[in-house]
Design a protein around this motif. Structure first.
Motif, PDB file in Angstrom:
ATOM      1  N   LEU A   1      -1.026   5.139  -0.200  1.00  0.00           N
ATOM      2  CA  LEU A   1      -0.933   4.051  -1.183  1.00  0.00           C
ATOM      3  C   LEU A   1      -1.706   2.808  -0.766  1.00  0.00           C
ATOM      4  O   LEU A   1      -2.263   2.110  -1.598  1.00  0.00           O
ATOM      5  N   GLU A   2      -1.749   2.565   0.533  1.00  0.00           N
ATOM      6  CA  GLU A   2      -2.433   1.367   1.020  1.00  0.00           C
ATOM      7  C   GLU A   2      -3.895   1.383   0.577  1.00  0.00           C
ATOM      8  O   GLU A   2      -4.443   0.375   0.139  1.00  0.00           O
ATOM      9  N   VAL A   3      -4.515   2.575   0.679  1.00  0.00           N
ATOM     10  CA  VAL A   3      -5.907   2.713   0.255  1.00  0.00           C
ATOM     11  C   VAL A   3      -6.000   2.668  -1.268  1.00  0.00           C
ATOM     12  O   VAL A   3      -6.890   2.030  -1.835  1.00  0.00           O
ATOM     13  N   TYR A   4      -5.063   3.333  -1.925  1.00  0.00           N
ATOM     14  CA  TYR A   4      -5.097   3.396  -3.395  1.00  0.00           C
ATOM     15  C   TYR A   4      -4.998   1.992  -3.999  1.00  0.00           C
ATOM     16  O   TYR A   4      -5.694   1.661  -4.954  1.00  0.00           O
ATOM     17  N   ILE A   5      -4.116   1.185  -3.410  1.00  0.00           N
ATOM     18  CA  ILE A   5      -3.902  -0.158  -3.951  1.00  0.00           C
ATOM     19  C   ILE A   5      -4.989  -1.123  -3.468  1.00  0.00           C
ATOM     20  O   ILE A   5      -5.428  -1.996  -4.207  1.00  0.00           O
ATOM     21  N   GLY A   6      -5.431  -0.916  -2.223  1.00  0.00           N
ATOM     22  CA  GLY A   6      -6.512  -1.734  -1.673  1.00  0.00           C
ATOM     23  C   GLY A   6      -6.278  -3.211  -1.904  1.00  0.00           C
ATOM     24  O   GLY A   6      -5.172  -3.691  -1.739  1.00  0.00           O
ATOM     25  N   ASP A   7      -7.299  -3.936  -2.312  1.00  0.00           N
ATOM     26  CA  ASP A   7      -7.063  -5.357  -2.615  1.00  0.00           C
ATOM     27  C   ASP A   7      -7.114  -5.576  -4.129  1.00  0.00           C
ATOM     28  O   ASP A   7      -7.747  -6.488  -4.633  1.00  0.00           O
ATOM     29  N   ALA A   8      -6.394  -4.700  -4.811  1.00  0.00           N
ATOM     30  CA  ALA A   8      -6.403  -4.729  -6.279  1.00  0.00           C
ATOM     31  C   ALA A   8      -5.478  -5.809  -6.837  1.00  0.00           C
ATOM     32  O   ALA A   8      -4.665  -6.385  -6.125  1.00  0.00           O
ATOM     33  N   VAL A   9      -5.624  -6.031  -8.130  1.00  0.00           N
ATOM     34  CA  VAL A   9      -4.695  -6.881  -8.869  1.00  0.00           C
ATOM     35  C   VAL A   9      -3.709  -5.956  -9.576  1.00  0.00           C
ATOM     36  O   VAL A   9      -4.108  -5.107 -10.371  1.00  0.00           O
ATOM     37  N   LEU A  10      -2.436  -6.078  -9.246  1.00  0.00           N
ATOM     38  CA  LEU A  10      -1.410  -5.236  -9.866  1.00  0.00           C
ATOM     39  C   LEU A  10      -0.842  -5.946 -11.097  1.00  0.00           C
ATOM     40  O   LEU A  10      -0.367  -7.074 -10.994  1.00  0.00           O
TER      41      LEU A  10
ATOM     42  N   VAL B   1       2.454  -3.288   0.246  1.00  0.00           N
ATOM     43  CA  VAL B   1       1.963  -2.282   1.199  1.00  0.00           C
ATOM     44  C   VAL B   1       0.482  -2.456   1.529  1.00  0.00           C
ATOM     45  O   VAL B   1      -0.012  -1.852   2.471  1.00  0.00           O
ATOM     46  N   ALA B   2      -0.240  -3.254   0.745  1.00  0.00           N
ATOM     47  CA  ALA B   2      -1.684  -3.356   0.974  1.00  0.00           C
ATOM     48  C   ALA B   2      -2.109  -4.808   1.161  1.00  0.00           C
ATOM     49  O   ALA B   2      -1.721  -5.679   0.381  1.00  0.00           O
ATOM     50  N   ASP B   3      -2.908  -5.061   2.206  1.00  0.00           N
ATOM     51  CA  ASP B   3      -3.428  -6.408   2.431  1.00  0.00           C
ATOM     52  C   ASP B   3      -4.306  -6.816   1.255  1.00  0.00           C
ATOM     53  O   ASP B   3      -5.125  -6.031   0.794  1.00  0.00           O
ATOM     54  N   GLY B   4      -4.133  -8.025   0.811  1.00  0.00           N
ATOM     55  CA  GLY B   4      -5.033  -8.549  -0.224  1.00  0.00           C
ATOM     56  C   GLY B   4      -4.643  -8.186  -1.640  1.00  0.00           C
ATOM     57  O   GLY B   4      -5.236  -8.684  -2.591  1.00  0.00           O
ATOM     58  N   ALA B   5      -3.649  -7.289  -1.794  1.00  0.00           N
ATOM     59  CA  ALA B   5      -3.219  -6.958  -3.160  1.00  0.00           C
ATOM     60  C   ALA B   5      -2.397  -8.109  -3.717  1.00  0.00           C
ATOM     61  O   ALA B   5      -1.702  -8.798  -2.980  1.00  0.00           O
ATOM     62  N   MET B   6      -2.489  -8.309  -5.007  1.00  0.00           N
ATOM     63  CA  MET B   6      -1.694  -9.373  -5.626  1.00  0.00           C
ATOM     64  C   MET B   6      -1.148  -8.911  -6.965  1.00  0.00           C
ATOM     65  O   MET B   6      -1.660  -7.969  -7.571  1.00  0.00           O
ATOM     66  N   VAL B   7      -0.063  -9.560  -7.395  1.00  0.00           N
ATOM     67  CA  VAL B   7       0.532  -9.246  -8.695  1.00  0.00           C
ATOM     68  C   VAL B   7       0.153 -10.360  -9.659  1.00  0.00           C
ATOM     69  O   VAL B   7       0.256 -11.538  -9.318  1.00  0.00           O
ATOM     70  N   GLU B   8      -0.309  -9.975 -10.828  1.00  0.00           N
ATOM     71  CA  GLU B   8      -0.619 -10.991 -11.837  1.00  0.00           C
ATOM     72  C   GLU B   8      -0.125 -10.511 -13.202  1.00  0.00           C
ATOM     73  O   GLU B   8      -0.389  -9.371 -13.589  1.00  0.00           O
TER      74      GLU B   8
ATOM     75  N   ARG C   1     -11.106 -11.171 -13.096  1.00  0.00           N
ATOM     76  CA  ARG C   1     -12.076 -11.165 -11.981  1.00  0.00           C
ATOM     77  C   ARG C   1     -12.854  -9.861 -12.016  1.00  0.00           C
ATOM     78  O   ARG C   1     -12.283  -8.777 -11.898  1.00  0.00           O
ATOM     79  N   SER C   2     -14.158  -9.986 -12.155  1.00  0.00           N
ATOM     80  CA  SER C   2     -14.984  -8.783 -12.318  1.00  0.00           C
ATOM     81  C   SER C   2     -15.177  -8.030 -11.001  1.00  0.00           C
ATOM     82  O   SER C   2     -15.640  -6.900 -10.995  1.00  0.00           O
ATOM     83  N   ASP C   3     -14.813  -8.643  -9.878  1.00  0.00           N
ATOM     84  CA  ASP C   3     -14.987  -7.965  -8.593  1.00  0.00           C
ATOM     85  C   ASP C   3     -13.741  -7.187  -8.176  1.00  0.00           C
ATOM     86  O   ASP C   3     -13.705  -6.599  -7.101  1.00  0.00           O
ATOM     87  N   LYS C   4     -12.724  -7.167  -9.020  1.00  0.00           N
ATOM     88  CA  LYS C   4     -11.455  -6.536  -8.623  1.00  0.00           C
ATOM     89  C   LYS C   4     -11.158  -5.278  -9.443  1.00  0.00           C
ATOM     90  O   LYS C   4     -11.524  -5.193 -10.618  1.00  0.00           O
ATOM     91  N   THR C   5     -10.446  -4.349  -8.796  1.00  0.00           N
ATOM     92  CA  THR C   5      -9.841  -3.244  -9.540  1.00  0.00           C
ATOM     93  C   THR C   5      -8.459  -3.700  -9.995  1.00  0.00           C
ATOM     94  O   THR C   5      -7.740  -4.350  -9.241  1.00  0.00           O
ATOM     95  N   TYR C   6      -8.114  -3.378 -11.223  1.00  0.00           N
ATOM     96  CA  TYR C   6      -6.799  -3.728 -11.762  1.00  0.00           C
ATOM     97  C   TYR C   6      -5.961  -2.460 -11.852  1.00  0.00           C
ATOM     98  O   TYR C   6      -6.443  -1.410 -12.285  1.00  0.00           O
TER      99      TYR C   6
ATOM    100  N   GLY D   1     -10.926  -6.999 -22.077  1.00  0.00           N
ATOM    101  CA  GLY D   1     -10.931  -8.351 -21.515  1.00  0.00           C
ATOM    102  C   GLY D   1     -11.938  -8.531 -20.390  1.00  0.00           C
ATOM    103  O   GLY D   1     -11.981  -9.593 -19.780  1.00  0.00           O
ATOM    104  N   GLY D   2     -12.693  -7.479 -20.066  1.00  0.00           N
ATOM    105  CA  GLY D   2     -13.755  -7.627 -19.075  1.00  0.00           C
ATOM    106  C   GLY D   2     -13.463  -7.032 -17.708  1.00  0.00           C
ATOM    107  O   GLY D   2     -14.261  -7.189 -16.776  1.00  0.00           O
ATOM    108  N   VAL D   3     -12.321  -6.347 -17.571  1.00  0.00           N
ATOM    109  CA  VAL D   3     -12.022  -5.718 -16.280  1.00  0.00           C
ATOM    110  C   VAL D   3     -12.991  -4.550 -16.069  1.00  0.00           C
ATOM    111  O   VAL D   3     -13.335  -3.819 -16.993  1.00  0.00           O
ATOM    112  N   ARG D   4     -13.425  -4.389 -14.817  1.00  0.00           N
ATOM    113  CA  ARG D   4     -14.433  -3.379 -14.490  1.00  0.00           C
ATOM    114  C   ARG D   4     -13.805  -2.001 -14.329  1.00  0.00           C
ATOM    115  O   ARG D   4     -14.334  -1.003 -14.802  1.00  0.00           O
ATOM    116  N   ALA D   5     -12.680  -1.905 -13.643  1.00  0.00           N
ATOM    117  CA  ALA D   5     -12.062  -0.602 -13.378  1.00  0.00           C
ATOM    118  C   ALA D   5     -10.544  -0.736 -13.417  1.00  0.00           C
ATOM    119  O   ALA D   5      -9.981  -1.671 -12.848  1.00  0.00           O
ATOM    120  N   VAL D   6      -9.899   0.219 -14.093  1.00  0.00           N
ATOM    121  CA  VAL D   6      -8.435   0.188 -14.214  1.00  0.00           C
ATOM    122  C   VAL D   6      -7.849   1.477 -13.644  1.00  0.00           C
ATOM    123  O   VAL D   6      -8.355   2.574 -13.912  1.00  0.00           O
TER     124      VAL D   6
END
Ligand SMILES: [Zn+2]
Ligand SMILES: [Zn+2]
Length: 250
Positions: free
Chosen positions: A128-137, A165-172, A209-214, A237-242
């Protein structure tokens, strides 16, 4: 001296814990019986044997397991029909047995008391740590009226636990529900997609943020209609990858 004080402190805490257990006995959410081991607080060992972990091969798009199969990159029949716009999916448990019970506790009984058990359970999944990475949840939003009534959004609660579980992940709270849709529970598969179509939009104050996976987070993945409708709104809304992530699937 320090270690003796430490020992006493540990004993006092142990005794206090025993008193708390006596006053508020810890009941298993599965069977209602007492929970006697210290690994999980609210799931007894026999009921935990009724958890179906998804950690073998699973559908790449939605996370549903290929029971008895090993082809990790295949897509399940449901996804072939749904043609989801999200690129990947992951789920932790099958929505049956104790996995189904956990969803009910969260959704209808504000299962905040399950926090530690869920953190431990989520911690079992090393990928999961890799799956979530530094994504926006992004939690699947409830309609404001429903959230006021219920006082709790179980998807937001889970998103917080997953993000940890993942560094840099955030909830929005990047999405809002624009229509108060009917509950999906009583609808047939083909009705579900229509019910949630265009029911979601990017929240007014949010900057994508266009640099993030959501990653859209829900408690349970049923037909994928709700998660797909959320993914459509994010992509518009402009998200690159979901991606999507749920506690239970099935
Ligand atoms: Zn039990
Ligand atoms: Zn699938």
């Amino acid at each position: 001296m320090g270690s003796i004080a430490g020992k006493w402190k540990a004993r006092v805490l142990e005794a206090a814990g025993a008193v708390v257990d006596l006053v508020f006995p810890r009941h298993c959410v599965g069977c209602g019986g007492a929970v006697e081991d210290d690994v999980y607080a609210f799931m007894c060992a026999p009921c935990r044997a009724d958890l179906y972990f998804i950690d073998g091969a699973y559908c790449r798009a939605c996370g549903y397991p290929y029971l008895g199969m090993t082809a990790a990159d295949r897509v399940c029949p449901n996804c072939r029909e749904l043609r989801p716009v999200f690129e990947r999916g992951r789920a932790l448990l099958l929505h049956r047995g104790l996995g189904g019970r956990l969803v009910v506790e969260l959704k209808y009984y504000k299962g905040l008391f399950l926090r530690n058990d869920l953190v431990r359970l989520i911690g079992r999944f090393g990928d999961l740590e890799v799956y979530i990475g530094d994504a926006v949840l992004v939690p699947v939003p409830l309609h404001p009226r429903k959230e006021r009534e219920r006082g709790f959004n179980q998807s937001r609660f889970l998103a917080g636990l997953f993000a940890a579980v993942a560094d840099g992940a955030m909830v929005e709270d990047a999405l809002v529900r624009t229509r108060d849709t009917d509950s999906q529970t009583r609808l047939r598969r083909e009705e579900r997609a229509g019910n949630v179509k265009n029911a979601f939009a990017i929240a007014p104050s949010v900057t994508i943020r266009s640099d993030k996976t959501y990653i859209v987070v829900d408690d349970v993945y049923t037909t994928g209609a709700t998660l797909n409708a959320c993914a459509v709104a994010l992509l518009k809304g402009g998200v690159r990858a979901v991606r999507v992530l749920s506690l239970a699937h099935g």
